[in-house]
Write an enzyme that holds these catalytic residues in place. Structure first.
Site, PDB file in Angstrom:
ATOM      1  N   HIS A  69     -19.299  52.570  27.478  1.00 44.94           N
ATOM      2  CA  HIS A  69     -20.617  52.253  26.919  1.00 44.94           C
ATOM      3  C   HIS A  69     -21.164  50.973  27.538  1.00 44.94           C
ATOM      4  O   HIS A  69     -20.431  50.020  27.762  1.00 44.94           O
ATOM      5  CB  HIS A  69     -20.536  52.119  25.393  1.00 44.94           C
ATOM      6  CG  HIS A  69     -20.479  53.445  24.723  1.00 44.94           C
ATOM      7  ND1 HIS A  69     -21.581  54.035  24.168  1.00 44.94           N
ATOM      8  CD2 HIS A  69     -19.463  54.308  24.557  1.00 44.94           C
ATOM      9  CE1 HIS A  69     -21.235  55.211  23.679  1.00 44.94           C
ATOM     10  NE2 HIS A  69     -19.951  55.402  23.911  1.00 44.94           N
ATOM     11  N   GLU A  88     -33.168  55.793  26.451  1.00 48.85           N
ATOM     12  CA  GLU A  88     -34.040  56.233  25.357  1.00 48.85           C
ATOM     13  C   GLU A  88     -33.566  55.668  24.017  1.00 48.85           C
ATOM     14  O   GLU A  88     -34.385  55.243  23.191  1.00 48.85           O
ATOM     15  CB  GLU A  88     -34.091  57.760  25.305  1.00 48.85           C
ATOM     16  CG  GLU A  88     -34.823  58.365  26.484  1.00 48.85           C
ATOM     17  CD  GLU A  88     -34.687  59.881  26.575  1.00 48.85           C
ATOM     18  OE1 GLU A  88     -34.042  60.500  25.695  1.00 48.85           O
ATOM     19  OE2 GLU A  88     -35.225  60.455  27.549  1.00 48.85           O
ATOM     20  N   CYS A 124     -24.616  52.964  16.991  1.00 47.66           N
ATOM     21  CA  CYS A 124     -25.584  54.037  17.198  1.00 47.66           C
ATOM     22  C   CYS A 124     -26.989  53.444  17.120  1.00 47.66           C
ATOM     23  O   CYS A 124     -27.521  53.226  16.031  1.00 47.66           O
ATOM     24  CB  CYS A 124     -25.388  55.139  16.171  1.00 47.66           C
ATOM     25  SG  CYS A 124     -26.497  56.537  16.411  1.00 47.66           S
TER      26      CYS A 124
END
Length: 176
Positions: A69, A88, A124
């Protein structure tokens, strides 16, 4: 792209991995591994197969997933090298619109977190805004490594669920 589960189940291996390969950031090996578990009865079964694969990994494998990540609001965002999905997601949470004070704080906290745990902070972004992300990053820095590894993996699963929902229709069960 929204495929029904029957279409997903019918995908050849290469297409399955190419289309679903980034539901876990930069870890197409996970998608490749669950391909053999087809047919999936529905989207939930596909998500469960991915989660079970992740859960079965040794702790070092889980940390490897976390290391794939990017830093939030980090170098990859600034240089435009994020995956489409990450770009995004970060933009949606405001990570691309930090003021200079927020950007400095984010960079400092990201660095502290990585130094402490050996992997980047994962949250998230689609389920949070920039204020909450900064708060969570600050609050999670003092945690124990095992706690953060587990928390990061739970966040990976949330990201995966949302990415799968972008690709696969939530529909009636597939007739096996």
């Amino acid at each position: 792209m929204n495929m029904d589960i029957a279409t997903v189940n019918a995908l050849p291996y290469e297409d399955f991995v190419n289309i679903l390969g980034n539901v876990v950031e930069k870890c197409p090996i996970i998608t490749a591994a669950v391909w053999s578990r087809r047919p999936f009865v529905n989207l939930t079964a596909l998500e469960t197969a991915i989660s079970e694969f992740i859960d079965a990994l040794p702790e070092s494998g889980k940390e490897g997933i976390l290391r794939c990540h990017p830093d939030l609001a980090g170098r990859d965002l600034q240089s435009g090298t994020l995956t489409r999905e990450s770009r995004e997601e970060q933009a949606g949470s405001g990570m691309d619109a930090l003021n200079s004070a927020e950007a400095s704080r984010m960079a400092r906290l990201n660095e502290e977190y990585k130094e402490r745990f050996g992997f980047p902070f994962v949250i998230c972004a689609r389920m949070n805004d920039k204020a909450n992300i900064l708060r969570q990053l600050s609050e999670r820095c003092p945690n124990e490594r095992a706690v953060e590894r587990a928390r990061g993996i739970e966040e990976v699963k949330k990201i995966c669920r949302l990415r799968l929902q972008d690709l696969v229709l939530i529909d009636a069960p597939n007739k096996l």
